[in-house]
Each structure stands twice: as C-alpha cells, then as structure tokens.
Design a protein around this motif. Structure first.
Motif, PDB file in Angstrom:
ATOM      1  N   ILE A 106       0.849  -1.199   0.000  1.00 31.58           N
ATOM      2  CA  ILE A 106       0.000   0.000   0.000  1.00 31.58           C
ATOM      3  C   ILE A 106       0.885   1.249   0.000  1.00 31.58           C
ATOM      4  CG2 ILE A 106      -1.645   1.261   1.496  1.00 31.58           C
ATOM      5  CD1 ILE A 106      -2.886  -1.160   0.112  1.00 31.58           C
ATOM      6  N   GLN A 107       0.347   2.355  -0.449  1.00 30.02           N
ATOM      7  CA  GLN A 107       1.150   3.565  -0.586  1.00 30.02           C
ATOM      8  C   GLN A 107       1.762   4.039   0.734  1.00 30.02           C
ATOM      9  OE1 GLN A 107      -1.947   6.510  -1.877  1.00 30.02           O
ATOM     10  NE2 GLN A 107      -1.039   7.727  -0.232  1.00 30.02           N
ATOM     11  N   GLY A 108       3.000   4.445   0.599  1.00 28.84           N
ATOM     12  CA  GLY A 108       3.688   5.008   1.757  1.00 28.84           C
ATOM     13  C   GLY A 108       4.250   3.995   2.744  1.00 28.84           C
ATOM     14  N   THR A 109       4.136   2.711   2.438  1.00 26.81           N
ATOM     15  CA  THR A 109       4.648   1.711   3.385  1.00 26.81           C
ATOM     16  C   THR A 109       6.173   1.640   3.344  1.00 26.81           C
ATOM     17  OG1 THR A 109       4.258   0.043   1.695  1.00 26.81           O
ATOM     18  CG2 THR A 109       2.630   0.201   3.436  1.00 26.81           C
ATOM     19  N   GLY A 110       6.743   2.088   2.237  1.00 25.51           N
ATOM     20  CA  GLY A 110       8.205   2.075   2.150  1.00 25.51           C
ATOM     21  C   GLY A 110       8.741   1.165   1.059  1.00 25.51           C
ATOM     22  N   LYS A 111       7.954   0.931   0.020  1.00 25.12           N
ATOM     23  CA  LYS A 111       8.415   0.073  -1.089  1.00 25.12           C
ATOM     24  C   LYS A 111       9.675   0.627  -1.739  1.00 25.12           C
ATOM     25  CE  LYS A 111       4.611   0.520  -3.348  1.00 25.12           C
ATOM     26  NZ  LYS A 111       3.899   1.165  -2.228  1.00 25.12           N
ATOM     27  N   THR A 112       9.573   1.884  -2.170  1.00 27.58           N
ATOM     28  CA  THR A 112      10.672   2.468  -2.924  1.00 27.58           C
ATOM     29  C   THR A 112      11.938   2.534  -2.064  1.00 27.58           C
ATOM     30  OG1 THR A 112       9.035   3.714  -4.167  1.00 27.58           O
ATOM     31  CG2 THR A 112      11.320   4.468  -4.325  1.00 27.58           C
ATOM     32  N   THR A 113      11.772   2.956  -0.824  1.00 30.26           N
ATOM     33  CA  THR A 113      12.922   3.023   0.082  1.00 30.26           C
ATOM     34  C   THR A 113      13.518   1.634   0.290  1.00 30.26           C
ATOM     35  OG1 THR A 113      11.698   4.776   1.220  1.00 30.26           O
ATOM     36  CG2 THR A 113      13.663   3.940   2.313  1.00 30.26           C
ATOM     37  N   SER A 114      12.649   0.642   0.496  1.00 33.24           N
ATOM     38  CA  SER A 114      13.135  -0.722   0.734  1.00 33.24           C
ATOM     39  C   SER A 114      13.846  -1.283  -0.489  1.00 33.24           C
ATOM     40  CB  SER A 114      11.971  -1.650   1.111  1.00 33.24           C
ATOM     41  OG  SER A 114      11.358  -1.193   2.289  1.00 33.24           O
ATOM     42  N   GLU A 143      12.628   9.640 -10.003  1.00 30.19           N
ATOM     43  CA  GLU A 143      13.632  10.534  -9.404  1.00 30.19           C
ATOM     44  C   GLU A 143      13.954  10.086  -7.976  1.00 30.19           C
ATOM     45  OE1 GLU A 143      11.310  11.786 -11.464  1.00 30.19           O
ATOM     46  OE2 GLU A 143      12.870  12.224 -12.954  1.00 30.19           O
ATOM     47  N   GLN A 144      12.927   9.678  -7.269  1.00 26.67           N
ATOM     48  CA  GLN A 144      13.113   9.221  -5.879  1.00 26.67           C
ATOM     49  C   GLN A 144      14.091   8.042  -5.837  1.00 26.67           C
ATOM     50  OE1 GLN A 144       9.622   7.544  -4.068  1.00 26.67           O
ATOM     51  NE2 GLN A 144      10.513   7.521  -2.003  1.00 26.67           N
ATOM     52  N   LEU A 145      13.886   7.083  -6.720  1.00 22.25           N
ATOM     53  CA  LEU A 145      14.762   5.909  -6.784  1.00 22.25           C
ATOM     54  C   LEU A 145      16.194   6.305  -7.136  1.00 22.25           C
ATOM     55  CD1 LEU A 145      12.848   2.985  -8.520  1.00 22.25           C
ATOM     56  CD2 LEU A 145      14.123   2.875  -6.373  1.00 22.25           C
ATOM     57  N   THR A 244       8.748  -2.542   7.574  1.00 18.19           N
ATOM     58  CA  THR A 244       9.450  -1.259   7.650  1.00 18.19           C
ATOM     59  C   THR A 244       9.079  -0.473   8.909  1.00 18.19           C
ATOM     60  OG1 THR A 244       7.697  -0.116   6.464  1.00 18.19           O
ATOM     61  CG2 THR A 244       9.459  -1.065   5.127  1.00 18.19           C
ATOM     62  N   LYS A 245       9.842   0.563   9.151  1.00 23.75           N
ATOM     63  CA  LYS A 245       9.608   1.529  10.235  1.00 23.75           C
ATOM     64  C   LYS A 245       9.691   0.905  11.622  1.00 23.75           C
ATOM     65  CE  LYS A 245       7.057   4.100   6.791  1.00 23.75           C
ATOM     66  NZ  LYS A 245       5.930   4.896   6.376  1.00 23.75           N
ATOM     67  N   MET A 246      10.567  -0.062  11.739  1.00 17.47           N
ATOM     68  CA  MET A 246      10.779  -0.679  13.049  1.00 17.47           C
ATOM     69  C   MET A 246      11.636   0.205  13.951  1.00 17.47           C
ATOM     70  SD  MET A 246       9.074  -3.411  13.579  1.00 17.47           S
ATOM     71  CE  MET A 246       9.808  -4.696  14.623  1.00 17.47           C
ATOM     72  N   ASP A 247      12.058   1.349  13.433  1.00 15.85           N
ATOM     73  CA  ASP A 247      12.777   2.307  14.276  1.00 15.85           C
ATOM     74  C   ASP A 247      11.789   3.194  15.031  1.00 15.85           C
ATOM     75  OD1 ASP A 247      12.183   3.079  11.570  1.00 15.85           O
ATOM     76  OD2 ASP A 247      13.146   4.991  11.973  1.00 15.85           O
ATOM     77  N   THR A 248      10.510   3.103  14.704  1.00 18.36           N
ATOM     78  CA  THR A 248       9.491   3.875  15.421  1.00 18.36           C
ATOM     79  C   THR A 248       9.093   3.110  16.678  1.00 18.36           C
ATOM     80  OG1 THR A 248       7.669   2.763  14.307  1.00 18.36           O
ATOM     81  CG2 THR A 248       8.586   4.680  13.206  1.00 18.36           C
ATOM     82  N   GLY A 272      14.914   2.764   9.405  1.00 21.59           N
ATOM     83  CA  GLY A 272      15.184   4.186   9.209  1.00 21.59           C
ATOM     84  C   GLY A 272      15.014   4.563   7.749  1.00 21.59           C
ATOM     85  N   GLU A 273      15.278   5.816   7.452  1.00 23.77           N
ATOM     86  CA  GLU A 273      15.039   6.285   6.091  1.00 23.77           C
ATOM     87  C   GLU A 273      16.264   6.156   5.198  1.00 23.77           C
ATOM     88  OE1 GLU A 273      12.556   9.739   5.609  1.00 23.77           O
ATOM     89  OE2 GLU A 273      12.361   9.950   7.788  1.00 23.77           O
ATOM     90  N   LYS A 274      17.408   5.899   5.800  1.00 23.33           N
ATOM     91  CA  LYS A 274      18.631   5.864   5.002  1.00 23.33           C
ATOM     92  C   LYS A 274      18.902   4.478   4.403  1.00 23.33           C
ATOM     93  CE  LYS A 274      21.427   8.172   7.983  1.00 23.33           C
ATOM     94  NZ  LYS A 274      20.450   8.610   8.983  1.00 23.33           N
TER      95      LYS A 274
HETATM   96  N1  LIG Z   1      11.456   5.808   9.899  1.00 19.60           N
HETATM   97  C1  LIG Z   1      11.376   5.094   8.792  1.00 19.60           C
HETATM   98  N2  LIG Z   1      10.873   5.644   7.683  1.00 19.60           N
HETATM   99  C2  LIG Z   1      10.804   4.903   6.568  1.00 19.60           C
HETATM  100  C3  LIG Z   1      11.260   3.545   6.537  1.00 19.60           C
HETATM  101  N3  LIG Z   1      11.038   3.069   5.303  1.00 19.60           N
HETATM  102  C4  LIG Z   1      10.514   4.084   4.590  1.00 19.60           C
HETATM  103  N4  LIG Z   1      10.356   5.189   5.346  1.00 19.60           N
HETATM  104  C5  LIG Z   1       9.784   6.496   4.967  1.00 19.60           C
HETATM  105  O1  LIG Z   1       8.432   6.326   4.617  1.00 19.60           O
HETATM  106  C6  LIG Z   1       8.050   7.222   3.600  1.00 19.60           C
HETATM  107  C7  LIG Z   1       7.435   6.468   2.435  1.00 19.60           C
HETATM  108  O2  LIG Z   1       8.431   5.646   1.840  1.00 19.60           O
HETATM  109  P1  LIG Z   1       8.409   5.214   0.313  1.00 19.60           P
HETATM  110  O3  LIG Z   1       9.550   4.328   0.098  1.00 19.60           O
HETATM  111  O4  LIG Z   1       8.279   6.367  -0.566  1.00 19.60           O
HETATM  112  O5  LIG Z   1       7.054   4.409   0.296  1.00 19.60           O
HETATM  113  P2  LIG Z   1       6.332   3.732  -0.947  1.00 19.60           P
HETATM  114  O6  LIG Z   1       5.693   2.496  -0.470  1.00 19.60           O
HETATM  115  O7  LIG Z   1       7.255   3.611  -2.086  1.00 19.60           O
HETATM  116  O8  LIG Z   1       5.221   4.816  -1.242  1.00 19.60           O
HETATM  117  P3  LIG Z   1       4.386   4.983  -2.615  1.00 19.60           P
HETATM  118  O9  LIG Z   1       5.353   4.868  -3.722  1.00 19.60           O
HETATM  119  O10 LIG Z   1       3.761   6.332  -2.523  1.00 19.60           O
HETATM  120  O11 LIG Z   1       3.390   3.897  -2.618  1.00 19.60           O
HETATM  121  C8  LIG Z   1       9.322   7.965   3.219  1.00 19.60           C
HETATM  122  O12 LIG Z   1       9.330   9.201   3.885  1.00 19.60           O
HETATM  123  C9  LIG Z   1      10.435   7.077   3.738  1.00 19.60           C
HETATM  124  O13 LIG Z   1      11.585   7.812   4.057  1.00 19.60           O
HETATM  125  C10 LIG Z   1      11.791   2.976   7.749  1.00 19.60           C
HETATM  126  O14 LIG Z   1      12.186   1.809   7.844  1.00 19.60           O
HETATM  127  N5  LIG Z   1      11.829   3.796   8.841  1.00 19.60           N
END
Ligand SMILES: Nc1nc2c(ncn2[C@@H]2O[C@H](COP(=O)(O)OP(=O)(O)OP(=O)(O)O)[C@@H](O)[C@H]2O)c(=O)[nH]1
Ligand SMILES: [Mg+2]
Length: 440
Positions: A106-114, A143-145, A244-248, A272-274
């Motif tokens: 789902i959107q915002g879960t962190g796919k792209t970051t992961s 661009e994000q990637l 994701t987001k196990m740092d919260t 984390g986000e890095k």
């Molecule tokens: N604290 C924290 N933030 C995270 C983590 N993974 C991702 N994020 C943040 O969560 C937000 C959404 O991450 P994305 O990777 O863009 O999520 P996405 O699933 O690709 O979102 P969509 O492409 O819009 O569906 C960003 O601000 C990331 O920096 C994590 O493990 N910890």
C-alpha cells in the motif's frame, strides 16, 4: 482497539502477577493469548496449534531445577511464538539468474525506500542489481529511486509510459540481456482505487511472473496489515515480507497477521530512512519486542544453563582414565561442552572436598584456552610427567605459550588438585559413595 503487542503484554503481565501458577492460571493465559492472536487475524488453526503446544509443554515439561514454573511458561510462550515466525533469521536467496523480485504494498509503506536498501544490500554481496521503476502513479517515483541510489552504481530503468506492465517487461528484458543477477521491480502504491491497484498487481504478476513477490508492511499500520496482505496475496502470491519503520515505537504486531495470512517469511526489517537502515529479520528479536520481555535473553540463558543435564555416567567417565596433563585439559574442554564444571562435579556423590575450593573450578573453566597453549609448548616428556618441571623449564614453556610463569605453575597446581580429587573418589569407601559403586 488495543494492538496485538498491547494485548500480549497485558496477558503476560496478568500471568506473571498471579501469586501461583496452576492449571487454571495457565489456561487463563492461553485464553488471553488466543483472544489477542485471533483479534490480530492470526489463522484459527495456527492459534489452536500454538495453544495446544503451550498447554502441553507448560504442564508436561518439568521446569529445570532453580527455574520457576512461571519463567518456564514464559519461555514456552516465547518459543512457540518464535516457531510461528520460523525459527532462525530468514535469508534472501538468489536462486537463479536473473532473479526477479517484485515489491508490492500500500502507498507510503516504504516500497521504494526498501527497494533501494535491498538493491544496495545485494550489490554489496556482489550481485549485479538492476531496479525497474514500474510505478506510474506516484509523481517523481523514478527521481526518488535515482536519488536514493545516487552514486551506488545501480542502474534504474524507466520508460515514459502509462502501462506499468509494459515498463516492467521492458525493464526485465533490458537487465536480462545485459547479464544482471537480480532485478527489483518497484510498483505503485497509490492508484485510482484499491480495486484498480489490485488489478494492476494481478496484471504485473501475470505479465512478468516474478520469482518472488515481496510484500512491504509498515509497522505503524497495525492490524490493517493482515487485510492488506490478504488482498495482495490473492492477486500476486506473496513469497516474503519486509517490515518497515521498526525504528518507530510501533511493535509491528501486524506483521504476524501478514505472516499468518500469506505463509510467507519476513526477510528484512527497515530501521530508518537511510540506505543502510536495513537488517535481516530475526524472529527472536521480534517476538521479544512484541512481548515486551526486555530481559528475555537473560531469562533464556538462565534456563539454558539450568537445563543442562549432567548424567552420573558422564561424571564418572570424567573420573576414569589415566588422566595426564593433556587429558586434564581435554576433559575440561569436554566438560565445558556439557556445561559448567561445578555442575558436573556436584553430580558426583562427594560430600565434601575441602581440597578443592569452588573458585578453583571457576578458574579452571576460564583458563582452558591458556592451558591448552601451555601444554602445546611442553615436550612429550614434560606432559607425561610434570614433576620434572624446574624453574628453567617453566620459563621456557611460559615464553613459548606467551603466558606468565605463574600461569604455568597455576596449571600444574590445578592439575595436581584434580588428580587428588580423583584419587579420593576412586579410593572412597563404598559406603560413602554408594552411587559410584552401584553400576561400576
Ligand atoms: N522511519 C522510517 N521511515 C521509513 C522507513 N522506510 C521508509 N520510510 C519512509 O516512509 C516514507 C514512504 O516511503 P516510500 O519508500 O516512498 O514508500 P512507498 O511504499 O514507495 O510509497 P508509494 O510509492 O507512494 O506507494 C518515506 O518518507 C520514507 O523515508 C523505515 O524503515 N523507517
Ligand atoms: Mg514508492
């Protein structure tokens, strides 16, 4: 609605505050655990099996000496939950070349970051990694990637097109023909509607037939994770999970529902986000956190030591034999494998051994490594008869082993002490050591 973690913690704290542990209290704990797990959408069959296992082990297994029944039950609950998640840490396996992984969520879960994190992780392992951006909905997804992977020497593939399946296909083709090892596909999370999103995932699944579908679960979304997992699993069978987001402060209990819903293993957690904020998933750490058992490691270690069974037979074996200096260290090693030396000796029916202070035993355990080195630098003659050791021999041995002369003398002293103990045990009148004579 309280979270899974909250409910589990409440159940456990109610249990630990009970004044005594009897059948009724354990049954109540099991009922509370069941309620928590069922509310978290964990499959009924799984919950039943887990309850049965806990019940059986709580009542049938004997708590090791020195461990309370309460601690024992806690350990059983912990272990059964870990079992649900699959024992050891999960690993990512690149089973063929190229290995295509499609990320969904789902959107915002962190796919792209992961994706960026895992691409970087695999790259570090030596794989050639390509990433396909097949998200045509999120503005700036490409661009994000690229930005996340900036300077990492990982190619990102993208086409100006509205057809995600076409982009994914072209991307896979491109990386395949260029000899890449792993291809990661980023997909959309936002869409016109949930139905439209699922329809796109179905088409992607059919269009590219990925080797692994990786579901991204956000620890902060709680129990919705189960429903999301189910929806994705129906259109693209989920093979693994990233939490994701196990740092919260979120405990990520929803992931248990996602696991139960899909039968997939959690492979990574995001912390984390890095780019480097990614770890391999460790079920033990996860369950410990879920249950809020801060000192679970300490408890488990105490139980592990208490559980070491030292048989009388083993103890007797220890006392047999010629017992040269070499045997001494060898036996000590054996003993260390079995558990603490003091525990082994306490098994022997020796009422009092004033010559053998208990801290000598502890000292012996600590010094095994040093002593091995000392023995290595002795001659065969010296090993078989340490009484020939004079000052100059001791000095030579100490230098050869990189230890002090005192260390060498200590070893000899300990060895003599042990030999004395053995002689005493062998000569002991039967009346004093009836157990030793019974079968030997
Ligand atoms: N604290 C924290 N933030 C995270 C983590 N993974 C991702 N994020 C943040 O969560 C937000 C959404 O991450 P994305 O990777 O863009 O999520 P996405 O699933 O690709 O979102 P969509 O492409 O819009 O569906 C960003 O601000 C990331 O920096 C994590 O493990 N910890
Ligand atoms: Mg994205």
């Amino acid at each position: 609605m309280p979270s899974l973690s909250e409910m589990l913690r409440k159940a456990l704290s109610k249990f630990t505050s009970a004044s005594s542990v009897d059948k009724r209290v354990v049954e109540e704990l099991i009922r509370d655990l069941q309620r928590a797990l069922l509310m978290a959408d964990v499959n009924v069959e799984l919950v039943k099996k887990l309850s049965d296992n806990i019940r059986e082990r709580a009542f049938l297994e004997r708590a090791p000496p020195g461990i309370s029944r309460k601690d024992h039950v806690l350990k059983v609950v912990y272990e059964e939950l870990v079992k649900l998640l699959g024992e050891g840490p999960a690993r990512i396996e690149i089973k063929k070349k190229p290995y295509v992984i499609m990320m969904v969520g789902i959107q915002g879960t962190g796919k792209t970051t992961s994706i960026a994190k895992i691409a970087n992780y695999l790259k570090k392992m030596g794989y050639r990694v390509g990433v396909v951006c097949a998200d045509t909905y999120r503005p700036g997804a490409y661009e994000q990637l690229k930005q996340l992977l900036n300077g990492r020497d990982i190619t990102v593939f993208y086409l100006e097109d509205v057809d995600a399946v076409k982009i994914a296909r072209e991307g896979v083709k491109y990386f395949e023909s260029n000899g890449f090892d792993v291809i990661l596909i980023d997909t959309a999370g936002r869409h016109k509607s949930q139905e439209a999103l699922m329809e796109e995932m179905r088409m992607l699944q059919e269009g590219i037939r990925p080797d692994e579908v990786m579901l991204i679960i956000d620890a902060t979304i709680g129990q919705m994770a189960g429903a999301h997992a189910k929806a994705f699993h129906q259109v693209a069978p989920v093979g693994s999970i990233v939490l994701t987001k196990m740092d919260t402060s979120a405990r990520g209990g929803g992931a248990l529902s996602a696991v139960a819903e899909t039968g997939a293993k959690i492979k990574f957690i995001g912390t984390g986000e890095k780019l480097d904020d990614v770890e391999l998933f460790n079920p033990k750490g996860y369950v410990g956190r879920l249950l809020g058992l801060g000192d679970i490691e300490g408890l488990l270690e105490r139980i592990r030591i208490a559980e070491i069974e030292v048989s009388e037979e083993k103890a007797r074996e220890f006392l047999r034999g010629e017992f040269t200096l070499e045997d001494f260290v060898k036996q000590l090693r054996e003993v260390r494998k079995m558990g603490p030396l003091s525990k082994l000796l306490s098994k022997l029916p020796i009422p009092s051994m004033p010559e053998l202070p208990s801290d000598a035993l502890r000292e012996a355990e600590e010094k095994i490594e040093k002593w091995s080195a000392i023995i290595q630098s002795m001659t065969v003659e010296e090993r078989s008869d340490p009484s020939i050791l004079n000052a100059s021999r001791v000095r030579r041995i100490a230098r050869g082993a990189g230890v002090s002369e005192k260390d060498v003398k200590d070893l000899i002293r300990q060895y003599k002490l042990m030999k004395k103990l053995m002689k005493a045990a062998k000569r002991a009148p039967q009346r004093l050591f009836p157990k030793l004579y019974k079968s030997g």
